[in-house]
Design a protein around this motif. Structure first.
Motif, PDB file in Angstrom:
ATOM      1  N   PHE A 101      39.868  48.326  43.336  1.00  8.98           N
ATOM      2  CA  PHE A 101      41.544  48.141  42.956  1.00  8.98           C
ATOM      3  C   PHE A 101      42.162  46.893  43.380  1.00  8.98           C
ATOM      4  O   PHE A 101      43.432  46.741  43.461  1.00  8.98           O
ATOM      5  CB  PHE A 101      42.156  49.490  43.758  1.00  8.98           C
ATOM      6  CG  PHE A 101      41.513  50.617  42.740  1.00  8.98           C
ATOM      7  CD1 PHE A 101      41.054  50.463  42.060  1.00  8.98           C
ATOM      8  CD2 PHE A 101      42.771  51.850  43.000  1.00  8.98           C
ATOM      9  CE1 PHE A 101      41.068  51.937  41.521  1.00  8.98           C
ATOM     10  CE2 PHE A 101      42.416  53.012  42.519  1.00  8.98           C
ATOM     11  CZ  PHE A 101      41.200  52.633  41.243  1.00  8.98           C
ATOM     12  N   THR A 102      41.308  45.545  43.563  1.00  7.39           N
ATOM     13  CA  THR A 102      42.390  44.906  44.221  1.00  7.39           C
ATOM     14  C   THR A 102      43.420  44.041  43.456  1.00  7.39           C
ATOM     15  O   THR A 102      42.431  44.299  41.862  1.00  7.39           O
ATOM     16  CB  THR A 102      41.761  43.650  45.182  1.00  7.39           C
ATOM     17  OG1 THR A 102      39.655  44.198  44.878  1.00  7.39           O
ATOM     18  CG2 THR A 102      41.380  44.264  46.545  1.00  7.39           C
ATOM     19  N   TYR A 103      43.555  43.071  43.369  1.00  7.73           N
ATOM     20  CA  TYR A 103      44.531  42.191  42.614  1.00  7.73           C
ATOM     21  C   TYR A 103      43.152  41.398  41.851  1.00  7.73           C
ATOM     22  O   TYR A 103      42.455  40.826  41.950  1.00  7.73           O
ATOM     23  CB  TYR A 103      45.685  41.192  43.350  1.00  7.73           C
ATOM     24  CG  TYR A 103      46.471  41.434  43.432  1.00  7.73           C
ATOM     25  CD1 TYR A 103      47.111  42.968  42.940  1.00  7.73           C
ATOM     26  CD2 TYR A 103      47.241  41.498  43.889  1.00  7.73           C
ATOM     27  CE1 TYR A 103      48.199  43.557  43.371  1.00  7.73           C
ATOM     28  CE2 TYR A 103      48.805  41.810  45.037  1.00  7.73           C
ATOM     29  CZ  TYR A 103      49.316  42.923  44.363  1.00  7.73           C
ATOM     30  OH  TYR A 103      50.416  43.271  44.943  1.00  7.73           O
ATOM     31  N   ASP A 104      43.808  41.205  40.003  1.00  4.62           N
ATOM     32  CA  ASP A 104      42.916  39.799  39.591  1.00  4.62           C
ATOM     33  C   ASP A 104      42.253  38.956  40.384  1.00  4.62           C
ATOM     34  O   ASP A 104      41.258  39.140  40.107  1.00  4.62           O
ATOM     35  CB  ASP A 104      43.631  39.857  38.271  1.00  4.62           C
ATOM     36  CG  ASP A 104      43.707  40.900  37.319  1.00  4.62           C
ATOM     37  OD1 ASP A 104      43.057  42.481  37.305  1.00  4.62           O
ATOM     38  OD2 ASP A 104      43.512  40.453  35.641  1.00  4.62           O
ATOM     39  N   ASP A 105      42.727  38.308  41.036  1.00  4.39           N
ATOM     40  CA  ASP A 105      42.989  37.176  41.453  1.00  4.39           C
ATOM     41  C   ASP A 105      42.605  36.539  42.541  1.00  4.39           C
ATOM     42  O   ASP A 105      41.226  36.045  43.769  1.00  4.39           O
ATOM     43  CB  ASP A 105      44.085  36.440  42.189  1.00  4.39           C
ATOM     44  CG  ASP A 105      44.775  35.585  41.286  1.00  4.39           C
ATOM     45  OD1 ASP A 105      44.181  34.536  40.244  1.00  4.39           O
ATOM     46  OD2 ASP A 105      45.638  34.994  41.604  1.00  4.39           O
ATOM     47  N   CYS A 106      41.803  38.803  43.507  1.00  7.30           N
ATOM     48  CA  CYS A 106      40.890  38.667  44.235  1.00  7.30           C
ATOM     49  C   CYS A 106      39.948  40.094  44.132  1.00  7.30           C
ATOM     50  O   CYS A 106      39.119  39.754  44.981  1.00  7.30           O
ATOM     51  CB  CYS A 106      42.153  39.658  45.480  1.00  7.30           C
ATOM     52  SG  CYS A 106      43.670  38.984  45.255  1.00  7.30           S
ATOM     53  N   MET A 107      39.036  39.997  43.114  1.00  7.23           N
ATOM     54  CA  MET A 107      37.962  39.951  43.251  1.00  7.23           C
ATOM     55  C   MET A 107      37.093  38.845  42.093  1.00  7.23           C
ATOM     56  O   MET A 107      37.855  38.305  40.583  1.00  7.23           O
ATOM     57  CB  MET A 107      38.277  41.736  42.039  1.00  7.23           C
ATOM     58  CG  MET A 107      39.398  41.322  40.254  1.00  7.23           C
ATOM     59  SD  MET A 107      39.291  43.223  39.694  1.00  7.23           S
ATOM     60  CE  MET A 107      38.936  44.775  40.637  1.00  7.23           C
ATOM     61  N   ASN A 108      35.872  39.067  42.351  1.00 11.42           N
ATOM     62  CA  ASN A 108      35.456  38.092  41.509  1.00 11.42           C
ATOM     63  C   ASN A 108      33.478  38.437  41.765  1.00 11.42           C
ATOM     64  O   ASN A 108      32.869  37.835  41.339  1.00 11.42           O
ATOM     65  CB  ASN A 108      34.892  36.912  42.494  1.00 11.42           C
ATOM     66  CG  ASN A 108      35.250  36.781  43.810  1.00 11.42           C
ATOM     67  OD1 ASN A 108      33.800  37.340  44.237  1.00 11.42           O
ATOM     68  ND2 ASN A 108      35.989  36.609  44.657  1.00 11.42           N
TER      69      ASN A 108
END
Ligand SMILES: [Zn+2]
Length: 418
Positions: A285-292
Motif C-alpha cells: 500500500f506504499t505511495y506510487d513513488d515508493c513501489m517498483n
C-alpha cells in the motif's frame, strides 16, 4: 484533561478520515461478495488449485518456452463523470495505459530503487495492455467510453458497472479488461476477484488517481491501477490479508501487514530477515513513488490465469485488438444541458424557478433557505423537476438555498430577493 480528551478525539477522527481514504478495498469487497454468495468460495478454491498446478507444470521446458509469449490484453475504459472536470482526457487515459505497460514490463525507471537483495526476484511479466479497437460487436472503438451520470459520488458497491444504476455496463469479461473511472468515495480503487460474476468483472479506479496527472500527489504514477489489475490477475496482498498471511507466492517474504507512506531501509516482520518486508512491491500500500516491482512468483501466478482452461485464457482469443469489421463514427455522449440546478430569475421578486431536470432524483428531497445571518427562513420538499418557489413573504436581501441527497450531490445556490 479535557483538552487531552479533545485532542484524542481529534486524532481519532483524523485517523479515521485517513483510513477512510483507503488504498484498496478489494479484500473487503471480496469478503462482502462471499458473504452474499458463499458458493463462490468453491469456485475460488478450484481456481487456486488450477493456478498452483499450472505453476508447477510450467517448471517443464516446453512451458518455459511458451512463457516467452507476450500477452496483450484489450482494455475498455468507462469514464463516468458528473462534473465536467471529471470527464478526463484521452491523454490521461493513454498515460494510464502507458503506466500499466511500464510496470508490467518492468520498463519503469525506478527499478534502481529495488533493493539489491530483491533484484534477483524482480520480473518483467510480459503482460501488456492496449485500448480496444473493436467493440463486442466488432465495430470500431477508441476503447474509451464517456458517460455523464447524475451520481456525484460512488460507493464501492458495483453500481457503476450497470447502466440501470446510472453507470455503464461491462463489456464481455472474456474479451476485455473493464476499467471504470469515477468519483469513488473513500477508496482509491478496488478489483473484482477471479471466480466472481462476469458482469462485475474488472477494476474501479478513483478519477483522482487515474493516469499520471491526477489530483492526489502521492498516487499520481498510475500505480493504483497497476495494483488493482494485479488483483484482477489473481494476485493477493503481500500479507495475505491477515497477520503474516500467505499470498500464495513463494518469492515474496511474509509480512505482518500493509505498509503506508514511503518507508526506507529494512522493515523486518514475521521473521522475514535477512530481507525484511518487500514494501516496494506493487501489491503493498506504499505511495506510487515508493513501489517498483512485481516478482517472478507473482508473474507466474498472473500468467497461469491465461493457461489453457484458466480463468483468463479466453482473453487470448479476444477480438478486441483485431481490425474492426464495421467502422463507425464515434457518437459523442450527450450530457444534459444543465449539469447543475438552474435557479431563475435572480434577483427575484415573488417567485423563483428551480430547474432540476438534469437529475430527477431530487424529487422528494428537502430544500432549506437560509438568510444572510444563517437562519432558516423556509423549508420545502421538491415535488417537481421544475419547482416553483413562492418567496413573496421573504424580506429583501441575500439568501442561500441548500439541499443534499444520499449520493453526496448538493444544491447550494445564492439568490437575491428584491
Ligand atoms: Zn489491493
Amino acid at each position: 484533561m479535557k483538552i487531552r480528551f479533545v485532542l484524542f478525539l481529534f486524532v481519532a477522527i483524523l485517523a479515521h478520515t485517513l483510513a477512510a481514504q483507503q488504498r484498496c478495498a478489494s479484500f473487503d469487497y471480496m469478503q462482502s461478495q462471499l458473504g452474499k454468495n458463499p458458493s463462490l468460495q468453491g469456485k475460488m478454491d478450484a481456481i487456486e488449485r488450477f493456478t498452483q498446478n499450472s505453476i508447477k507444470k510450467s517448471q517443464n521446458i516446453q512451458s518455459r518456452l511458451e512463457d516467452g509469449l507476450v500477452i496483450r490484453i484489450p482494455v475498455v475504459v468507462h469514464i463516468l463523470y458528473h462534473e465536467p472536470g471529471e470527464n478526463i482526457s484521452d491523454s490521461r487515459v493513454m498515460e494510464q495505459i502507458a503506466a500499466l505497460n511500464r510496470d508490467y514490463r518492468r520498463m519503469n525507471t525506478d527499478t534502481v530503487n529495488t533493493p539489491n537483495y530483491f533484484k534477483q526476484f524482480a520480473a518483467d511479466s510480459r503482460i501488456e495492455f492496449r485500448l480496444a479497437i473493436s467493440d463486442p460487436q466488432q465495430r470500431s472503438t477508441t476503447g474509451i467510453i464517456r458517460k455523464y451520470t447524475p451520481i456525484a459520488q460512488w460507493e464501492g458497491n458495483d453500481k457503476m458497472k450497470f447502466s440501470s444504476s446510472y453507470g455503464d455496463d461491462a463489456w464481455d469479461a472474456d474479451s476485455y479488461l473493464n476499467i471504470w473511472v469515477c468519483n469513488l468515495k473513500g477508496v482509491l480503487g478496488y478489483s473484482s476477484f477471479i471466480g466472481g460474476p462476469a458482469n462485475l468483472d474488472g477494476v474501479v479506479i478513483s478519477n483522482s488517481v487515474f493516469g499520471q496527472t491526477g489530483t492526489f500527489s502521492a498516487y499520481d504514477k498510475g500505480r493504483t491501477a497497476v495494483h488493482e489489475v494485479g488483483h484482477w490477475l489473481n494476485l493477493k496482498h503481500l500479507w495475505g490479508d491477515t497477520d503474516c498471511g500467505d499470498d500464495q507466492v513463494a518469492d515474496t517474504p511474509p509480512q505482518s501487514t500493509f505498509t503506508m507512506g514511503c518507508p526506507s531501509g529494512m522493515k523486518v516482520s514475521c521473521n522475514n530477515s535477512p530481507t525484511g518486508n518487500m514494501y516496494m512491491n506493487y501489491m503493498d500500500f506504499t505511495y506510487d513513488d515508493c513501489m517498483n516491482m512485481f516478482t517472478k512468483g507473482q508473474m507466474d501466478r498472473m500468467r497461469a490465469q491465461f493457461d489453457e482452461g484458466g480463468p483468463r485464457s479466453l482473453l487470448l482469443f479476444s477480438q478486441g485488438l483485431n481490425t474492426p469489421l464495421v467502422y463507425q463514427t464515434e457518437v459523442p455522449d450527450s450530457p444534459p444541458k444543465w449539469l447543475h440546478p438552474q435557479l431563475y430569475p435572480n434577483p427575484a421578486t415573488n417567485e423563483l424557478n428551480l430547474d432540476l431536470v438534469y437529475d430527477i432524483r431530487w424529487l422528494g428531497k428537502t430544500v432549506t433557505i437560509f438568510n444572510s445571518a444563517g437562519q432558516v427562513e423556509m423549508q420545502f420538499v421538491i415535488n417537481s423537476k421544475y419547482q416553483k418557489i413562492d418567496i413573496s413573504r421573504l424580506p429583501g436581501g441575500l439568501y442561500l438555498m441548500s439541499a443534499k441527497k444520499e449520493d453526496g450531490a448538493t444544491i447550494r445556490e445564492k439568490f437575491i430577493k428584491i
